[in-house]
Design a protein around this motif. Structure first.
Motif, PDB file in Angstrom:
ATOM      1  N   LEU A 224       0.857  -1.180   0.000  1.00 23.41           N
ATOM      2  CA  LEU A 224       0.000   0.000   0.000  1.00 23.41           C
ATOM      3  C   LEU A 224       0.894   1.231   0.000  1.00 23.41           C
ATOM      4  CD1 LEU A 224      -2.689  -1.124   2.588  1.00 23.41           C
ATOM      5  CD2 LEU A 224      -3.094  -0.665   0.160  1.00 23.41           C
ATOM      6  N   THR A 225       0.641   2.152  -0.905  1.00 28.37           N
ATOM      7  CA  THR A 225       1.442   3.364  -1.010  1.00 28.37           C
ATOM      8  C   THR A 225       0.550   4.585  -0.842  1.00 28.37           C
ATOM      9  OG1 THR A 225       2.949   2.253  -2.553  1.00 28.37           O
ATOM     10  CG2 THR A 225       3.064   4.653  -2.450  1.00 28.37           C
ATOM     11  N   GLY A 226       0.945   5.416   0.114  1.00 32.62           N
ATOM     12  CA  GLY A 226       0.204   6.644   0.365  1.00 32.62           C
ATOM     13  C   GLY A 226       1.075   7.863   0.188  1.00 32.62           C
ATOM     14  N   TRP A 227       1.221   8.608   1.252  1.00 34.16           N
ATOM     15  CA  TRP A 227       1.933   9.883   1.184  1.00 34.16           C
ATOM     16  C   TRP A 227       2.672  10.107   2.497  1.00 34.16           C
ATOM     17  CZ3 TRP A 227      -0.698  15.310   1.675  1.00 34.16           C
ATOM     18  CH2 TRP A 227       0.205  16.315   1.281  1.00 34.16           C
ATOM     19  N   GLU A 228       3.997  10.109   2.441  1.00 34.82           N
ATOM     20  CA  GLU A 228       4.785  10.431   3.638  1.00 34.82           C
ATOM     21  C   GLU A 228       4.582  11.895   3.998  1.00 34.82           C
ATOM     22  OE1 GLU A 228       8.868   9.431   3.027  1.00 34.82           O
ATOM     23  OE2 GLU A 228       8.390   7.424   2.270  1.00 34.82           O
ATOM     24  N   SER A 229       4.311  12.161   5.276  1.00 33.56           N
ATOM     25  CA  SER A 229       4.104  13.537   5.712  1.00 33.56           C
ATOM     26  C   SER A 229       4.438  13.663   7.193  1.00 33.56           C
ATOM     27  CB  SER A 229       2.667  13.979   5.442  1.00 33.56           C
ATOM     28  OG  SER A 229       1.742  13.104   6.059  1.00 33.56           O
ATOM     29  N   HIS A 230       4.531  14.893   7.658  1.00 39.27           N
ATOM     30  CA  HIS A 230       4.959  15.173   9.025  1.00 39.27           C
ATOM     31  C   HIS A 230       3.884  14.739  10.014  1.00 39.27           C
ATOM     32  CE1 HIS A 230       6.489  17.242  12.539  1.00 39.27           C
ATOM     33  NE2 HIS A 230       7.571  17.622  11.864  1.00 39.27           N
ATOM     34  N   ALA A 231       4.292  13.977  11.034  1.00 35.75           N
ATOM     35  CA  ALA A 231       3.343  13.460  12.010  1.00 35.75           C
ATOM     36  C   ALA A 231       2.699  14.560  12.840  1.00 35.75           C
ATOM     37  CB  ALA A 231       4.047  12.458  12.931  1.00 35.75           C
ATOM     38  N   GLY A 232       3.397  15.675  13.017  1.00 40.37           N
ATOM     39  CA  GLY A 232       2.868  16.732  13.875  1.00 40.37           C
ATOM     40  C   GLY A 232       2.054  17.776  13.150  1.00 40.37           C
ATOM     41  N   THR A 233       2.171  17.858  11.841  1.00 41.02           N
ATOM     42  CA  THR A 233       1.518  18.952  11.118  1.00 41.02           C
ATOM     43  C   THR A 233       0.454  18.510  10.144  1.00 41.02           C
ATOM     44  OG1 THR A 233       3.200  18.908   9.369  1.00 41.02           O
ATOM     45  CG2 THR A 233       3.646  20.325  11.272  1.00 41.02           C
ATOM     46  N   THR A 234       0.315  17.212   9.914  1.00 43.03           N
ATOM     47  CA  THR A 234      -0.642  16.729   8.911  1.00 43.03           C
ATOM     48  C   THR A 234      -1.965  16.370   9.579  1.00 43.03           C
ATOM     49  OG1 THR A 234       1.227  15.770   7.708  1.00 43.03           O
ATOM     50  CG2 THR A 234      -0.984  15.139   6.998  1.00 43.03           C
ATOM     51  N   PRO A 235      -3.038  17.111   9.296  1.00 43.28           N
ATOM     52  CA  PRO A 235      -4.341  16.821   9.914  1.00 43.28           C
ATOM     53  C   PRO A 235      -4.958  15.559   9.319  1.00 43.28           C
ATOM     54  CG  PRO A 235      -4.552  18.597   8.325  1.00 43.28           C
ATOM     55  CD  PRO A 235      -3.095  18.283   8.413  1.00 43.28           C
ATOM     56  N   PRO A 236      -5.975  14.992   9.990  1.00 40.32           N
ATOM     57  CA  PRO A 236      -6.564  13.740   9.531  1.00 40.32           C
ATOM     58  C   PRO A 236      -7.037  13.765   8.086  1.00 40.32           C
ATOM     59  CG  PRO A 236      -7.321  14.236  11.743  1.00 40.32           C
ATOM     60  CD  PRO A 236      -6.521  15.424  11.294  1.00 40.32           C
ATOM     61  N   ALA A 237      -7.656  14.844   7.656  1.00 42.45           N
ATOM     62  CA  ALA A 237      -8.207  14.884   6.305  1.00 42.45           C
ATOM     63  C   ALA A 237      -7.136  14.860   5.234  1.00 42.45           C
ATOM     64  CB  ALA A 237      -9.077  16.129   6.139  1.00 42.45           C
ATOM     65  N   ARG A 238      -5.926  15.227   5.583  1.00 34.62           N
ATOM     66  CA  ARG A 238      -4.837  15.282   4.610  1.00 34.62           C
ATOM     67  C   ARG A 238      -3.987  14.025   4.598  1.00 34.62           C
ATOM     68  NH1 ARG A 238      -3.936  18.758   0.659  1.00 34.62           N
ATOM     69  NH2 ARG A 238      -1.729  19.011   1.191  1.00 34.62           N
ATOM     70  N   ARG A 239      -4.255  13.140   5.513  1.00 36.96           N
ATOM     71  CA  ARG A 239      -3.387  11.964   5.655  1.00 36.96           C
ATOM     72  C   ARG A 239      -3.752  10.879   4.648  1.00 36.96           C
ATOM     73  NH1 ARG A 239      -0.927  10.913  11.437  1.00 36.96           N
ATOM     74  NH2 ARG A 239      -0.684  13.090  12.102  1.00 36.96           N
ATOM     75  N   ARG A 240      -2.695  10.270   4.081  1.00 39.53           N
ATOM     76  CA  ARG A 240      -2.826   9.044   3.279  1.00 39.53           C
ATOM     77  C   ARG A 240      -1.874   8.030   3.914  1.00 39.53           C
ATOM     78  NH1 ARG A 240      -1.645  10.646  -2.700  1.00 39.53           N
ATOM     79  NH2 ARG A 240      -2.090   8.411  -2.995  1.00 39.53           N
ATOM     80  N   ASP A 241      -2.302   7.489   5.048  1.00 42.61           N
ATOM     81  CA  ASP A 241      -1.450   6.693   5.941  1.00 42.61           C
ATOM     82  C   ASP A 241      -1.454   5.225   5.495  1.00 42.61           C
ATOM     83  OD1 ASP A 241      -0.320   5.232   8.090  1.00 42.61           O
ATOM     84  OD2 ASP A 241      -0.924   6.794   9.508  1.00 42.61           O
ATOM     85  N   ALA A 242      -0.345   4.803   4.913  1.00 40.47           N
ATOM     86  CA  ALA A 242      -0.269   3.430   4.406  1.00 40.47           C
ATOM     87  C   ALA A 242      -0.326   2.406   5.527  1.00 40.47           C
ATOM     88  CB  ALA A 242       1.007   3.248   3.593  1.00 40.47           C
ATOM     89  N   LEU A 243       0.179   2.732   6.700  1.00 42.36           N
ATOM     90  CA  LEU A 243       0.180   1.775   7.802  1.00 42.36           C
ATOM     91  C   LEU A 243      -1.230   1.567   8.354  1.00 42.36           C
ATOM     92  CD1 LEU A 243       1.697  -0.122   9.624  1.00 42.36           C
ATOM     93  CD2 LEU A 243       2.298   1.818  11.089  1.00 42.36           C
ATOM     94  N   VAL A 244      -2.018   2.617   8.446  1.00 43.25           N
ATOM     95  CA  VAL A 244      -3.406   2.449   8.872  1.00 43.25           C
ATOM     96  C   VAL A 244      -4.149   1.580   7.859  1.00 43.25           C
ATOM     97  CG1 VAL A 244      -5.602   3.627   9.300  1.00 43.25           C
ATOM     98  CG2 VAL A 244      -3.470   4.592  10.185  1.00 43.25           C
ATOM     99  N   GLY A 245      -3.866   1.809   6.566  1.00 46.40           N
ATOM    100  CA  GLY A 245      -4.479   0.952   5.547  1.00 46.40           C
ATOM    101  C   GLY A 245      -4.089  -0.500   5.717  1.00 46.40           C
ATOM    102  N   ALA A 246      -2.805  -0.737   5.975  1.00 47.38           N
ATOM    103  CA  ALA A 246      -2.349  -2.121   6.192  1.00 47.38           C
ATOM    104  C   ALA A 246      -3.015  -2.727   7.412  1.00 47.38           C
ATOM    105  CB  ALA A 246      -0.833  -2.150   6.329  1.00 47.38           C
ATOM    106  N   ALA A 247      -3.174  -1.914   8.468  1.00 44.07           N
ATOM    107  CA  ALA A 247      -3.822  -2.418   9.680  1.00 44.07           C
ATOM    108  C   ALA A 247      -5.246  -2.866   9.387  1.00 44.07           C
ATOM    109  CB  ALA A 247      -3.803  -1.338  10.760  1.00 44.07           C
ATOM    110  N   ARG A 248      -5.942  -2.122   8.532  1.00 44.78           N
ATOM    111  CA  ARG A 248      -7.313  -2.509   8.191  1.00 44.78           C
ATOM    112  C   ARG A 248      -7.346  -3.784   7.358  1.00 44.78           C
ATOM    113  NH1 ARG A 248      -9.899   3.558   6.979  1.00 44.78           N
ATOM    114  NH2 ARG A 248      -9.532   4.341   9.111  1.00 44.78           N
ATOM    115  N   VAL A 249      -6.376  -3.957   6.488  1.00 43.91           N
ATOM    116  CA  VAL A 249      -6.309  -5.201   5.719  1.00 43.91           C
ATOM    117  C   VAL A 249      -5.966  -6.372   6.643  1.00 43.91           C
ATOM    118  CG1 VAL A 249      -5.146  -6.419   3.849  1.00 43.91           C
ATOM    119  CG2 VAL A 249      -5.692  -3.992   3.590  1.00 43.91           C
ATOM    120  N   ILE A 250      -5.061  -6.146   7.596  1.00 44.75           N
ATOM    121  CA  ILE A 250      -4.720  -7.202   8.561  1.00 44.75           C
ATOM    122  C   ILE A 250      -5.958  -7.603   9.359  1.00 44.75           C
ATOM    123  CG2 ILE A 250      -3.384  -7.709  10.638  1.00 44.75           C
ATOM    124  CD1 ILE A 250      -1.204  -5.808   9.427  1.00 44.75           C
ATOM    125  N   ALA A 251      -6.755  -6.610   9.778  1.00 44.53           N
ATOM    126  CA  ALA A 251      -7.993  -6.926  10.494  1.00 44.53           C
ATOM    127  C   ALA A 251      -8.951  -7.698   9.591  1.00 44.53           C
ATOM    128  CB  ALA A 251      -8.647  -5.636  10.989  1.00 44.53           C
TER     129      ALA A 251
END
Length: 416
Positions: A224-251
């Motif tokens: 899964l490929t998203g978008w690397e971005s700053h953990a402190g400055t990227t709000p939820p609506a702007r995030r393309r978090d590949a790890l959260v996506g992987a977590a959902r596939v694992i579930a």
């Protein structure tokens, strides 16, 4: 005239000592082994195996994918040989008995025949298959799979580990890229002794598992490929978090497994996160997935649902998905006549036994596609395997080897 097994017994203490000797090659501090396929430790194990076989007068050959075959001639060289064996490679943090028991018990069968002067009618071939585990190059049952024609040799050569080393390069590096063609030769039967790798035999106080076949399995590689971005400055609506996506596939894998009840199996065992920094939203995650079940129809349904729902997860999170089916093995029944020899040997020897379907993949599952095949299981403590704490009892190792001895001799000396 060829001798039959009769009251001939293998040497259980000698087998145990040999298992402990092999376990010193690639030994880990926690009591397990790390003999990744085609590594320096695997080469040492192979070299030791070759030396032990040659000391027993066996002719050792190696094929183009590194499978090793140690031949003992029979009275009738025109008869198709009876094969038996397993593998010597291990998981990264594996146990001492997974695979090695089948190879070294096979060597104990040969030693017993030699010291008793027993000559079989058919030749015997003891096998050490390359890369049963699939942990380094990502393709389980590779050596046996190439041998039976299920994996093209050049495809296998091109498989690479996480460091970029290919199978072809690794075979050259350890000196086990053999001259023998990696394809089936005429053989009469194949037997494989293995630890159960599950809890059933121990829970039911059975010494021998009479394996009637193996369940279907499907393996996948995903990214899964998203978008690397700053953990402190990227709000939820702007995030393309590949790890959260992987977590959902694992579930999803876990949910699909549990829907199948006690026969369901689903696992994500490998995960690589990039850039793997604590203050960066992960931009890419590569991971594995697999399903197993006794029914081909269930695996077919899981395959369809898994891809559909994984693609939906990726699309909903604005992630790019790479979805690769690594392999699919159908449920594999074993040969009734060979299974009967295992059943009869266990009964004749008085071992508590039960029929069982293998939950794990084994080289026997590949070999059974071209040669009549059967397997023998023995219990492991707490059903634990693929773990450094993997353990079996010496008497169970000896019992499994004795059943192997009886079944191999019965097949090799049968009237064609």
């Amino acid at each position: 005239m060829a001798a039959i097994a009769g009251n001939v017994r293998i040497d259980g203490r000698r087998l145990w000592d040999l298992l402990m000797e092999m376990a010193r090659i690639g030994a880990t501090p926690k009591g397990g082994v790390r003999r990744l396929t085609l590594s320096a430790e695997d080469r040492q194990g192979r070299d030791r195996f070759r030396a032990l076989c040659e000391a027993e007068g066996l002719a050792v050959t190696v094929d183009a994918i590194g499978n090793m075959f140690a031949r003992r001639e029979g009275r009738d060289p025109t008869r198709r040989p009876v094969m038996f064996g397993s593998h010597l490679d291990s998981q990264p943090s594996g146990g001492k008995f997974d695979g090695a028991l089948g190879v070294l018990a096979g060597l104990e069968v040969i030693r017993t025949l030699n010291e008793r002067g027993i000559e079989t009618e058919a030749p015997l071939i003891l096998c050490n298959w390359t890369d049963e585990e699939g942990s380094r190059f990502g393709h389980s049952l590779m050596g046996s799979g190439v041998w039976v024609g299920g994996i093209p040799l050049e495809k296998a050569y091109a498989l690479a580990d996480t460091e970029g080393v290919t199978v072809g390069e690794a075979l050259e590096a350890i000196g086990y890229k053999g001259d023998l063609p990696a394809r089936p030769f005429p053989a009469d039967a194949y037997f494989e002794l293995h630890i159960e790798q599950g809890p059933i035999l121990e829970a039911e106080e059975k010494t021998i598992g009479i394996v009637t076949g193996a369940q279907a399995m499907a393996w996948y590689d995903l990214a899964l490929t998203g978008w690397e971005s700053h953990a402190g400055t990227t709000p939820p609506a702007r995030r393309r978090d590949a790890l959260v996506g992987a977590a959902r596939v694992i579930a999803l894998v876990d949910r699909l497994m549990r829907e199948q009840g006690e026969d369901g199996r689903g696992t994500v065992g490998f995960l690589r996160v990039e850039p793997n920094s604590r203050n960066v939203v992960p931009g890419r995650v590569a991971f594995s997935a697999e399903f197993r079940h006794p029914s081909d129809a269930v695996i077919d349904a899981l395959d369809r649902r898994f891809e559909e729902e994984t693609r939906a997860i990726a699309a909903g999170m604005r992630l790019d998905l790479a979805f690769t089916r690594v392999f699919r093995y159908p449920a594999q029944p074993f040969d009734p006549a060979c299974v009967a020899l295992v059943r009869e040997a266990a009964a004749r020897l008085g071992y508590p036994a039960r029929e069982i379907v293998s939950g794990a993949g084994h080289d026997a599952c590949a070999v059974a596609r071209v040669i009549p095949t059967a397997m023998i299981f023995v219990p492991c403590k707490d059903g634990l395997s693929h773990n450094e704490a993997e353990e079996i009892l010496p008497e169970h190792a000896a019992a499994g080897a004795q059943v192997l001895f009886e079944a191999v001799l019965a097949r090799a000396n049968r009237v064609p």
